[in-house]
Design a protein around this motif. Structure first.
Motif: not given
Length: 329
Positions: A286-308
């Motif tokens: 599952l790939a998802a986007t989160f607001p930058p203030a969200v602390v990702l829980p165990s099982g989720w890892r950051p792999i990139g960013l959303v930009t203009d």
């Protein structure tokens, strides 16, 4: 040839097993339904014109997918149970990607008349077992004679009062995160295509995906702005999010760990392992986007960013390889 479309005497097939023509449609339905178990959301299972499934939310998430013998699976590569697990996983993952909890599966099975009844029963076992991992049930379906073995599955799910997580909600500044793994099933398929059966880690990943089902509702509860099931390849599927949201998405290679078995297989086969990781399908991460203030829980890892902007890039640059699977290319 007998009148039963290729089955031999007393409904036996060329391999000596009992073909489905030997027991008939209703005999096979009886054998399959006797093997099924039902979760708490199943109010009425098979036996009537329709099943009845609880929908306490008042809305139902629904998805369908089809697996065709020789295109999506091969019986010399995968057992009937494996195919059942894969067919269920492909649909259950779509429900999870909406932030919903799967509740039920409906299965349509089209098959040659000489298909072993044992194969169909074991398929049902795999479907039921995968559904049970999330508390869902196989509640009904249909079957028909067909020269091509085809498994079509529809999944239903409960949103538990939450809005569905769509592909269209990603915003510039969001963090792109992944739950689950990518590249394993694609590597396993490559290995099988080259005539090997190892490394087992990769081959088993192709046969039975390990889907992070619980991560979908978890992401919804945390305020994920968009989400998608990675079925056709990470870059291809993120392309859908990019287009629907009107944003650009950049994926970082350093967000992924290539396991030793994959690295070794890639070296032996002359393949860049990131081709599997970035463009391989069938793992159903599952790939998802989160607001930058969200602390990702165990099982989720950051792999990139959303930009203009628009489109999907890798480490800030256009990706020059295939982005994923397209059924008609």
């Amino acid at each position: 040839m007998s009148e039963h479309g290729g089955a031999g005497q007393h409904g036996r097939n060329a391999r000596g097993g009992v073909g489905v023509s030997g027991i008939g449609e209703f005999g096979l339905i009886g054998k399959i339904t006797a093997r099924l178990s039902y979760g708490p959301t199943t109010l009425l299972g098979p036996g009537d014109d329709a099943a009845v499934v609880a929908a306490p939310d008042g809305r139902v998430a629904a998805s369908t997918d089809v697996l065709v013998d020789g295109r999506h699976f091969r019986r010399d590569w995968s057992s009937a149970r494996d195919v059942g697990h894969r067919a269920a996983a492909a649909n259950l993952a779509d429900i999870a990607a909406m932030g919903a909890t799967p509740t039920a599966l409906l299965v349509a099975l089209c098959m040659p008349a000489d298909l072993d009844t044992a194969w169909a029963e074991e398929l049902a076992d795999g479907l039921s077992a995968e559904a049970a991992t999330v508390g869902a049930s196989v509640v009904g379906g249909d079957m028909s004679a067909s020269p091509t073995l085809t498994v079509a599955v529809t999944a239903l799910g409960d949103l538990a009062g939450r809005p569905p997580v769509l592909r269209s909600g990603a915003r510039p500044g969001d963090v792109l995160a992944l739950a689950g793994r990518t590249g394993f099933a694609a590597a396993g398929l490559t290995v099988l295509n080259r005539g090997f059966r190892t490394p087992r880690l990769l081959v088993e990943a192709y046969r039975r995906p390990q889907v992070p089902y619980q991560a979908g509702p978890q992401a919804a509860q945390l305020g994920a702005t968009s989400m998608i099931d990675v079925s056709d390849g990470l870059l291809a599927d993120l392309g859908h999010v990019s287009a629907a949201s009107g944003v650009a998405i950049d994926v970082r290679r350093d967000g992924f760990e290539v396991p030793r078995q994959m690295a070794d297989a890639a070296q032996a086969l002359g393949v860049d392992p990131y081709t599997w990781v970035l463009a391989g399908g069938d793992d159903h991460a599952l790939a998802a986007t989160f607001p930058p203030a969200v602390v990702l829980p165990s099982g989720w890892r950051p792999i990139g960013l959303v930009t203009d902007g628009a489109g999907v890039t890798v480490d800030g640059s256009a990706y020059d390889g295939p982005a994923g699977w397209d059924h008609f290319r």
